[in-house]
Every structure is written in C-alpha cells, then in structure tokens.
Design an enzyme around this catalytic site. Structure first.
Site, PDB file in Angstrom:
ATOM      1  N   CYS A 152       0.816  -1.222   0.000  1.00 55.56           N
ATOM      2  CA  CYS A 152       0.000   0.000   0.000  1.00 55.56           C
ATOM      3  C   CYS A 152       0.852   1.276   0.000  1.00 55.56           C
ATOM      4  O   CYS A 152       1.451   1.590  -1.009  1.00 55.56           O
ATOM      5  CB  CYS A 152      -0.981  -0.046   1.148  1.00 55.56           C
ATOM      6  SG  CYS A 152      -2.402   0.998   0.847  1.00 55.56           S
ATOM      7  N   HIS A 200      -3.208  -5.836   2.544  1.00 58.53           N
ATOM      8  CA  HIS A 200      -2.795  -5.740   3.943  1.00 58.53           C
ATOM      9  C   HIS A 200      -3.161  -7.042   4.655  1.00 58.53           C
ATOM     10  O   HIS A 200      -3.662  -7.976   4.039  1.00 58.53           O
ATOM     11  CB  HIS A 200      -3.593  -4.613   4.625  1.00 58.53           C
ATOM     12  CG  HIS A 200      -3.119  -3.240   4.305  1.00 58.53           C
ATOM     13  ND1 HIS A 200      -1.932  -2.725   4.758  1.00 58.53           N
ATOM     14  CD2 HIS A 200      -3.705  -2.253   3.577  1.00 58.53           C
ATOM     15  CE1 HIS A 200      -1.815  -1.472   4.341  1.00 58.53           C
ATOM     16  NE2 HIS A 200      -2.863  -1.162   3.627  1.00 58.53           N
TER      17      HIS A 200
END
Ligand code: GLN
Length: 241
Positions: free
Chosen positions: A94, A190
């Site tokens: 990310c 994630h």
C-alpha cells in the site's frame, strides 16, 4: 545459509498488521534451518545498501508517507535503489508500494516523489477502496484486505502482480492488483498478506536467498494451517458483495 531482512520505517509504515509479514518471512526461513537476522531502518537512521537480502515496506497514513517520502528523497533512497540494483528483493504494501513508484499525489498538498523503482504512478481519487481482495497469479490465489484511496496505474516496465477477481486492486478499472518489476513486489493486500499466502512468502524468500547464495530449492513446509486460513479468507471474500 542465512537470510538478512531489513524492515523499513516500522514506526511510520506498519498499519493493518503489516509487520506480520516480517515475522512470516523470518519463521518460514527458520523452519528450513536458515539463520535469519532482522534489522530495521527509519527516518534519521542510515540504510546500508550492501547488507539486506530482503526489504519489507509496509503501509501507513498520509502523514507517515510524507515523512518517509522526504527520507527517501535523500541518502536512504539512493541506498535502497542501490540495494535493489544489487539484487535485493522487496515487498511493499500500500503506502510503501506507492512510494516505490514515480510519485504519489495525495488528496491534499503537493505530490510526494517516489523512489521510481516501480514504473507506477499513484493519485488519490474520490473513492476509498476498502474490503477483501482476491486476485489470481499463475494458478495461485492472492487474498488480502485493501484500504486505500490512492489509485495506482502501471507503466510499461511494471507487470501486474495478479489479476483481480474480487475487490478493486490497483485502481478499480483495469483489474490489476499490485506490481512486479525485477525482484520488487508491490501490493495493496494488507492483513498481513504473507501468512495466508505462503506461495508469495516463499517466492520472496527464494528471490532474496538467490542474492548471495544463488538459486535455492526451498524444502516444502506443512502449510495445512496456512492453507486453511487462505481458504477461509477466500470464502469470506466470496460471501460478501
Ligand atoms: N494513504 C495511502 C492511501 O490511502 C496509503 C494507505 C495505506 O497504506 N493503507 O492510498
């Protein structure tokens, strides 16, 4: 055989359990009797470009990305670029992924220059992508959880990590998730991504070990628990819209 891992900016870039990826790499190497040393490097410290075989770079809030972007614009960015040229593997998630591209344009304020080791660009658009993410790569399923408002677009030198089958991925438009360029992997997954995607953890371990030890054949591990977590996450992702 030994493995050296550097965890980048763990104090600023490790949200949504991302630090669990370092633990996974460490354990999967140790279960194979590979000696592992883990170091960290953050703002104000000096990155040694010759030491690590593998770097982990997690996700963070915009303000953390600001500070890290400034640090990468200095000597540590040059050192990381040198390390990558020297064959080090990288997993970036990310915000870390976004900062390895050419630039990240946040919702407010100026663009944050990236390291440019991934041929990608990212800009914040109106919708935040939050939810389970499923994607396919060479017969493997990638499962994770995404939470980002930055949308990433790949240039010609970067290949997608995987093709989205559920969720949004890089930008919610071209069905790509993540990016791969040399031994650098970026992903929006994630969660931590590696515990429930052992195939990806072992891919990174093989790339990292090759840096100083040449091509290695990793012994198979008993991944029944990892596979159960992987399959449960797939079922959860498929059961929601
Ligand atoms: N701030 C970035 C975004 O929202 C990255 C967030 C993250 O790392 N989860 O796109």
């Amino acid at each position: 055989m030994d493995l050296r891992i550097t965890h980048l900016y763990p104090d600023l870039m490790s949200i949504y359990g991302d630090r669990g990826n370092v633990r996974t790499l460490e354990r999967r190497a140790a279960w194979r009797d590979i000696a592992v040393e883990v170091r960290s490097c953050t703002v104000g410290q000096t990155l040694e470009p010759d030491w690590a075989d593998l770097y982990f770079f997690g996700g963070g809030q915009d303000q953390g990305q600001d500070l890290v972007g400034q640090d990468l614009a200095g000597a540590n960015g040059g050192a990381l670029r040198l390390a990558i040229t020297g064959g080090a593997a990288v997993l970036a998630v990310c915000g870390g992924y976004q900062l390895l591209g050419h630039h990240y344009v946040p919702g407010t304020g100026p663009a944050i220059p990236g390291l440019g080791v991934l041929d990608v660009t990212t800009r914040v658009e109106k919708e935040r992508f939050v939810g389970n993410l499923l994607a396919e790569r060479d017969g493997e399923t990638l499962v994770g959880f995404e939470n980002h408002s930055g949308l990433t677009y790949l240039g010609a030198s970067a290949a997608p990590l995987a093709r989205v089958t559920r969720g949004r991925g890089n930008n919610g438009k071209d069905r790509t998730e993540g990016a791969v360029q040399g031994a650098v992997i970026g992903t929006y997954c994630h969660g931590s991504v590696l515990p429930k995607n052992p195939w990806l953890a072992d891919l990174l371990l093989a790339w990292a070990l090759a840096r100083r030890h040449g091509a290695v054949e990793l012994t198979r591990l008993d991944d029944r628990e990892e596979s159960a977590a992987h399959d449960a996450a797939i079922r959860a992702a498929r059961s929601r819209r």
